[in-house]
Design a protein around this motif. Structure first.
Motif, short mmCIF file in Angstrom:
data_model
loop_
_atom_site.label_atom_id
_atom_site.label_comp_id
_atom_site.label_asym_id
_atom_site.label_seq_id
_atom_site.Cartn_x
_atom_site.Cartn_y
_atom_site.Cartn_z
N SER A 180 0.83 -1.20 0.00
CA SER A 180 0.00 0.00 0.00
C SER A 180 0.87 1.25 0.00
O SER A 180 1.78 1.38 0.82
N SER A 232 -2.60 4.50 3.17
CA SER A 232 -3.54 3.73 3.98
C SER A 232 -4.05 4.59 5.12
O SER A 232 -3.38 5.53 5.56
N GLU A 255 -7.06 1.16 2.02
CA GLU A 255 -5.76 0.75 1.49
C GLU A 255 -5.71 1.05 0.01
O GLU A 255 -6.59 0.62 -0.75
N LEU A 256 -4.70 1.80 -0.42
CA LEU A 256 -4.52 2.12 -1.84
C LEU A 256 -3.14 1.62 -2.28
O LEU A 256 -2.12 2.21 -1.93
N PRO A 257 -3.10 0.53 -3.05
CA PRO A 257 -1.82 -0.03 -3.47
C PRO A 257 -1.07 0.88 -4.46
O PRO A 257 -1.69 1.65 -5.20
N GLN A 258 0.22 0.75 -4.47
CA GLN A 258 1.06 1.45 -5.42
C GLN A 258 0.63 1.13 -6.84
O GLN A 258 0.41 -0.03 -7.20
N GLU A 296 -2.17 1.80 -8.49
CA GLU A 296 -3.58 1.55 -8.78
C GLU A 296 -4.32 2.83 -9.11
O GLU A 296 -3.98 3.91 -8.64
N ARG A 335 -7.82 4.23 -8.37
CA ARG A 335 -8.96 3.98 -7.49
C ARG A 335 -9.97 5.13 -7.62
O ARG A 335 -9.59 6.30 -7.61
N THR A 387 0.16 6.57 -8.80
CA THR A 387 -1.07 6.06 -8.20
C THR A 387 -2.11 7.18 -8.26
O THR A 387 -1.80 8.34 -8.02
#
Length: 235
Positions: A2, A5, A25-28, A30, A32, A184
């Motif tokens: 992430s 987060s 949670e925001l992954p690298q 992505e 969103r 991201t």
């Protein structure tokens, strides 16, 4: 891993809780989308992420670092760029000069990078125009160029397609898809066509809490989401 987060993130204004115990949670890499009805807490949540307001409880972490108490300008230095729902360009400066300010802020090469940023959003031929003379839609695109000029690791876009023509929306969608995985993206957007075209995952807020989260087609089909948002509130 992430990149961004939150844990138990909460913001109360007197007796009103605008954001309530949000784990996120925001992954690298992505893209969103953050959606929800008006008053769901989206703007407050984003304000907590970018440092425009402090949380009442909970934490915000960026690349493993607790940034909950860092000021907005300190978060910018870490690599978080945020475009406002209401344009925040400098009206009396040219489009070129607006982007140059963002480039110089991080010590970049304005001569090379400004034309590149304007080209990416389709405004290179408007470089010499005063920002205040641009249409509202073009001011939104200029603001995105200013965000991109900061070379952010996380780009937060708040209602970026508002005021854009259909052809400009098409170009915007292509632009956002081209940012991943190097950048991201967190997209706050009411236009569900845009959300479905660009988002890899959607988070739905309602009454300050996470109502649903998942792949676009799954969220769109969720009965609770349809009842709270997609069924009758701006879609």
């Amino acid at each position: 891993m992430s990149l961004l987060s939150t844990q138990g993130l909460t913001k109360a204004f007197g007796g009103l809780t605008a954001v309530s115990d949000v784990d996120f949670e925001l992954p690298q890499g992505e893209i969103r989308a953050l959606i929800g009805p008006n008053g769901a807490g989206k703007t407050t949540f984003v304000g907590l992420l970018c440092g425009r307001m402090a949380p009442s409880a909970g934490t915000v972490r960026f690349d493993g670092q607790d940034i909950s108490r860092l000021a907005a300008h300190e978060r910018i230095r870490l690599g978080i760029a945020y475009t406002f729902q209401i344009t925040s360009v400098f009206a009396r400066l040219s489009a070129h000069e607006n982007v140059a300010l963002a480039v110089r802020r991080r010590g970049g090469d304005a001569v090379r990078e400004v034309p590149e940023a304007l080209q990416r959003v389709g405004l290179r031929d408007r470089a010499g125009d005063l920002a205040g003379d641009l249409s509202y839609g073009h001011q939104r695109l200029l603001e995105i160029a200013m965000g991109l000029a900061q070379k952010p690791r996380l780009l937060i876009l708040d209602e970026p397609t508002q005021g854009l023509a259909d052809s400009e929306i098409d170009a915007f969608c292509a632009l956002v898809r081209g940012l991943a995985p190097e950048t991201t993206v967190l997209l706050i957007e009411h236009n569900m066509s845009v959300v479905m075209r660009v988002a890899q995952k959607i988070t739905v807020l309602n009454f300050g809490a996470v109502l649903a989260e998942g792949a676009p087609e799954v969220v769109q089909a969720d009965p609770a989401v349809q009842a709270a948002y997609l069924g009758g509130v701006e879609a």
